[in-house]
Design a protein around this motif. Structure first.
Motif, PDB file in Angstrom:
ATOM      1  N   TRP A  41       0.680  -1.399  -0.335  1.00  0.00           N
ATOM      2  CA  TRP A  41       0.366   0.542   0.106  1.00  0.00           C
ATOM      3  C   TRP A  41       0.776   0.923   0.284  1.00  0.00           C
ATOM      4  CZ3 TRP A  41      -4.644  -0.045  -1.754  1.00  0.00           C
ATOM      5  CH2 TRP A  41      -5.388  -1.347  -1.437  1.00  0.00           C
ATOM      6  N   THR A  57      -4.760  11.612  -1.318  1.00  0.00           N
ATOM      7  CA  THR A  57      -4.589   9.785  -1.262  1.00  0.00           C
ATOM      8  C   THR A  57      -4.333   9.043  -0.884  1.00  0.00           C
ATOM      9  OG1 THR A  57      -2.834  10.838  -3.851  1.00  0.00           O
ATOM     10  CG2 THR A  57      -2.594   8.549  -3.090  1.00  0.00           C
ATOM     11  N   ALA A  60      -8.062   7.842   0.721  1.00  0.00           N
ATOM     12  CA  ALA A  60      -8.389   7.042  -0.677  1.00  0.00           C
ATOM     13  C   ALA A  60      -7.483   5.834   0.140  1.00  0.00           C
ATOM     14  CB  ALA A  60      -8.411   7.489  -1.895  1.00  0.00           C
ATOM     15  N   ILE A  61      -6.196   5.801  -0.242  1.00  0.00           N
ATOM     16  CA  ILE A  61      -6.081   4.913   0.093  1.00  0.00           C
ATOM     17  C   ILE A  61      -6.196   3.878   1.475  1.00  0.00           C
ATOM     18  CG2 ILE A  61      -3.296   3.692   0.286  1.00  0.00           C
ATOM     19  CD1 ILE A  61      -3.405   4.261  -1.911  1.00  0.00           C
ATOM     20  N   VAL A  63      -9.237   4.208   3.125  1.00  0.00           N
ATOM     21  CA  VAL A  63     -10.257   3.325   2.685  1.00  0.00           C
ATOM     22  C   VAL A  63     -10.462   1.984   1.710  1.00  0.00           C
ATOM     23  CG1 VAL A  63     -12.853   4.001   1.885  1.00  0.00           C
ATOM     24  CG2 VAL A  63     -11.330   5.832   3.098  1.00  0.00           C
ATOM     25  N   LEU A  64      -9.335   2.395   0.612  1.00  0.00           N
ATOM     26  CA  LEU A  64      -9.719   0.916  -0.390  1.00  0.00           C
ATOM     27  C   LEU A  64      -8.676  -0.459   0.232  1.00  0.00           C
ATOM     28  CD1 LEU A  64     -10.087  -0.039  -3.471  1.00  0.00           C
ATOM     29  CD2 LEU A  64      -7.781   0.576  -3.177  1.00  0.00           C
ATOM     30  N   ALA A  65      -7.874   0.106   1.149  1.00  0.00           N
ATOM     31  CA  ALA A  65      -6.865  -0.984   1.870  1.00  0.00           C
ATOM     32  C   ALA A  65      -7.930  -1.571   2.904  1.00  0.00           C
ATOM     33  CB  ALA A  65      -5.914  -0.145   2.668  1.00  0.00           C
ATOM     34  N   LEU A  67     -11.395  -1.383   3.122  1.00  0.00           N
ATOM     35  CA  LEU A  67     -12.553  -2.417   2.208  1.00  0.00           C
ATOM     36  C   LEU A  67     -11.847  -3.841   1.856  1.00  0.00           C
ATOM     37  CD1 LEU A  67     -14.662   0.740   0.961  1.00  0.00           C
ATOM     38  CD2 LEU A  67     -15.565  -0.700   2.784  1.00  0.00           C
ATOM     39  N   LEU A  68     -10.980  -3.134   1.312  1.00  0.00           N
ATOM     40  CA  LEU A  68     -10.145  -4.990   0.761  1.00  0.00           C
ATOM     41  C   LEU A  68     -10.392  -6.024   2.300  1.00  0.00           C
ATOM     42  CD1 LEU A  68      -7.961  -3.944  -2.119  1.00  0.00           C
ATOM     43  CD2 LEU A  68     -10.124  -4.841  -2.402  1.00  0.00           C
TER      44      LEU A  68
END
Length: 85
Positions: A41, A57, A60-61, A63-65, A67-68
Motif C-alpha cells: 500500500w 491519496t 483514498a488508500i 479507505v480502499l485498504a 474495504l479490501l
C-alpha cells in the motif's frame, strides 16, 4: 411470578462457537502478512502521491485498504465455516 429461562439448543451454541473460531482464524490469517501488505500500500501511495494531493491519496488508500481487508476477512471466514461444517 415464575421466571421462565429459555435455554438455547445445543445446535445454536455450537454454531456460534464455530463462527467465533472462524472469525478469529480469518482475522489472524489476514493479519499475518501485515508487513508486506503495508509495503504494497505504501508503494501505491508513493506512486499516486506524485500526481495527486498527498492527503487525498492517503485517505483514498486507507479507505480502499480497509474495504479490501473486510472483504478478504469475510471471504476467508465463509471458507473456514464451509470447511468446519
Amino acid at each position: 411470578m415464575e421466571q421462565i429461562k429459555e435455554q438455547k439448543p445445543a445446535v445454536e451454541t455450537g454454531k456460534s462457537k464455530k463462527e467465533t473460531i472462524a472469525t478469529y482464524t480469518a482475522l489472524i490469517i489476514c493479519l499475518l502478512p501485515g508487513f508486506w501488505i503495508i509495503l504494497f500500500w505504501y508503494a501505491i501511495y508513493e506512486a499516486y502521491a506524485k500526481q495527486y494531493n498527498s492527503i487525498v491519496t492517503a485517505i483514498a488508500i486507507f479507505v480502499l485498504a480497509y474495504l479490501l481487508f473486510v472483504v478478504a476477512q469475510a471471504i476467508l471466514k465463509q471458507i473456514i465455516l464451509f470447511i468446519i461444517k
